[in-house]
Design a protein around this motif. Structure first.
Motif, PDB file in Angstrom:
ATOM      1  N   UNK A   1      38.249  -9.820  23.135  1.00  0.00           N
ATOM      2  CA  UNK A   1      38.571 -11.101  23.434  1.00  0.00           C
ATOM      3  C   UNK A   1      37.173 -11.723  23.154  1.00  0.00           C
TER       4      UNK A   1
ATOM      5  N   UNK B   1      31.631 -21.405  25.697  1.00  0.00           N
ATOM      6  CA  UNK B   1      31.626 -22.681  26.678  1.00  0.00           C
ATOM      7  C   UNK B   1      31.784 -23.973  25.947  1.00  0.00           C
TER       8      UNK B   1
ATOM      9  N   UNK C   1      31.986  -7.933  28.595  1.00  0.00           N
ATOM     10  CA  UNK C   1      32.874  -6.831  29.288  1.00  0.00           C
ATOM     11  C   UNK C   1      33.321  -5.928  28.059  1.00  0.00           C
TER      12      UNK C   1
ATOM     13  N   UNK D   1      39.286  -5.943  25.235  1.00  0.00           N
ATOM     14  CA  UNK D   1      40.586  -6.906  24.632  1.00  0.00           C
ATOM     15  C   UNK D   1      41.369  -7.398  25.353  1.00  0.00           C
ATOM     16  N   UNK D   2      41.202  -7.049  26.867  1.00  0.00           N
ATOM     17  CA  UNK D   2      41.929  -7.459  27.958  1.00  0.00           C
ATOM     18  C   UNK D   2      41.327  -8.609  28.803  1.00  0.00           C
ATOM     19  N   UNK D   3      40.016  -8.418  29.003  1.00  0.00           N
ATOM     20  CA  UNK D   3      39.192  -9.212  29.893  1.00  0.00           C
ATOM     21  C   UNK D   3      37.984  -9.734  29.379  1.00  0.00           C
ATOM     22  N   UNK D   4      37.409 -10.745  29.859  1.00  0.00           N
ATOM     23  CA  UNK D   4      36.098 -11.442  29.220  1.00  0.00           C
ATOM     24  C   UNK D   4      35.247 -11.902  30.386  1.00  0.00           C
ATOM     25  N   UNK D   5      33.847 -11.824  30.006  1.00  0.00           N
ATOM     26  CA  UNK D   5      33.129 -12.602  30.807  1.00  0.00           C
ATOM     27  C   UNK D   5      31.908 -13.364  29.948  1.00  0.00           C
ATOM     28  N   UNK D   6      31.679 -14.272  30.267  1.00  0.00           N
ATOM     29  CA  UNK D   6      30.495 -15.073  29.505  1.00  0.00           C
ATOM     30  C   UNK D   6      29.081 -14.488  29.927  1.00  0.00           C
TER      31      UNK D   6
ATOM     32  N   UNK E   1      38.409 -18.955  25.634  1.00  0.00           N
ATOM     33  CA  UNK E   1      38.427 -17.545  25.388  1.00  0.00           C
ATOM     34  C   UNK E   1      39.758 -17.325  24.620  1.00  0.00           C
TER      35      UNK E   1
ATOM     36  N   UNK F   1      43.290 -14.768  23.716  1.00  0.00           N
ATOM     37  CA  UNK F   1      44.272 -13.859  23.681  1.00  0.00           C
ATOM     38  C   UNK F   1      44.401 -13.244  22.635  1.00  0.00           C
TER      39      UNK F   1
ATOM     40  N   UNK G   1      46.401 -16.186  32.294  1.00  0.00           N
ATOM     41  CA  UNK G   1      46.967 -15.043  32.978  1.00  0.00           C
ATOM     42  C   UNK G   1      46.644 -15.111  34.377  1.00  0.00           C
TER      43      UNK G   1
ATOM     44  N   UNK H   1      44.870 -13.240  36.060  1.00  0.00           N
ATOM     45  CA  UNK H   1      43.429 -13.222  36.339  1.00  0.00           C
ATOM     46  C   UNK H   1      42.567 -14.392  36.126  1.00  0.00           C
ATOM     47  N   UNK H   2      42.932 -14.975  34.921  1.00  0.00           N
ATOM     48  CA  UNK H   2      42.245 -16.445  34.456  1.00  0.00           C
ATOM     49  C   UNK H   2      42.519 -17.342  35.682  1.00  0.00           C
TER      50      UNK H   2
END
Lengths: 93, 135
Positions: free
Chosen positions: B23, B27, B49, B52-57, B81, B83, B91, B93-94
């Motif tokens: 992913x 900003x 991270x 392909x499933x989670x992200x973090x800036x 971000x 998908x 999602x 999580x989002x």
């Protein structure tokens, strides 16, 4: 040690409304514990129950993320600027 | 309403494509004019991270963006971000991790051709779609 803490918009209501506050402490852990004592509404948003840093809170001393400076043990010096910013994360998992 | 010029929209999509198979994320810097958030710049971030499933800036990118916003009289308007294989909708999580009710949460779906860009506000777990204009 006396430092300046910059508070992000989302945490201001729970921390008295100020943009910056003067804080005391020898470590980041001291500063965050003190804040939690003064403003119980933020309990659980800054530190975990075991005293470690909350997963989704970024804490900086001047330009550095404290995760690379020892986490809650990161030392605070006089006139340091401490910034709190919620981590920005998500995903489909 | 999110006002996003074509070249900024393209920069956002390019960031997401470069991040594949992970992913992509970044900003949005700009100004708020009553109900309209006007994007002035798109700041790409590494997805720390690498997933392909989670992200973090990246935390350093986040701090620099806030500093730059203060210096230039701008605001951090939100985050984008991608998908990679699902629709452009937040999602669970989002939604759970959305830190700021004033932010725009932009989703770029690379599943569809052409790429779909949509934006949402997330307030206390409630998702509402907002309009993207200017492209």
């Amino acid at each position: 040690m006396s430092a300046v803490l910059r508070i992000p918009t989302v945490l201001r209501p729970a921390l008295g409304g100020a943009v910056t506050v003067s804080v005391e402490g020898h470590t980041i852990g001291d500063v965050l514990s003190e804040l939690t004592n003064a403003y119980p509404a933020v309990k659980g948003q800054l530190l975990n129950d075991d005293g470690t840093l909350h997963r989704f809170l970024n804490v900086y001393i001047n330009d550095d993320d404290v995760r690379y400076l020892g986490g809650v043990n990161a030392p605070v010096a006089n006139d340091d600027e401490i910034t709190l910013l919620p981590a920005v994360a998500g995903g489909v998992a | 309403m999110l006002s996003l010029e074509r070249h900024l929209r393209d920069a956002m999509i390019a960031t997401c494509i470069r991040a594949l198979p992970d992913e992509g994320c970044g900003l949005l810097l700009g100004v708020r004019e009553s109900e309209r958030s006007v994007v002035r710049d798109v700041i790409a971030s590494e997805n720390v991270l690498h997933s392909a499933k989670v992200y973090e800036i990246d935390s350093k990118v986040l701090l620099r963006a806030h500093r730059r916003a203060d210096e230039e009289g701008l605001e951090v308007l939100g985050v984008f971000h991608s998908h990679t294989h699902t629709e452009a909708y937040p999602s669970p999580t989002d939604i759970a991790q959305a830190p700021d009710p004033a932010w725009q949460y932009v989703l770029v779906s690379l599943r569809d051709v052409p790429t779909v860009v949509r934006t949402y506000r997330i307030v206390d777990g409630a998702v509402s779609e907002d309009e993207v204009v200017g492209h």
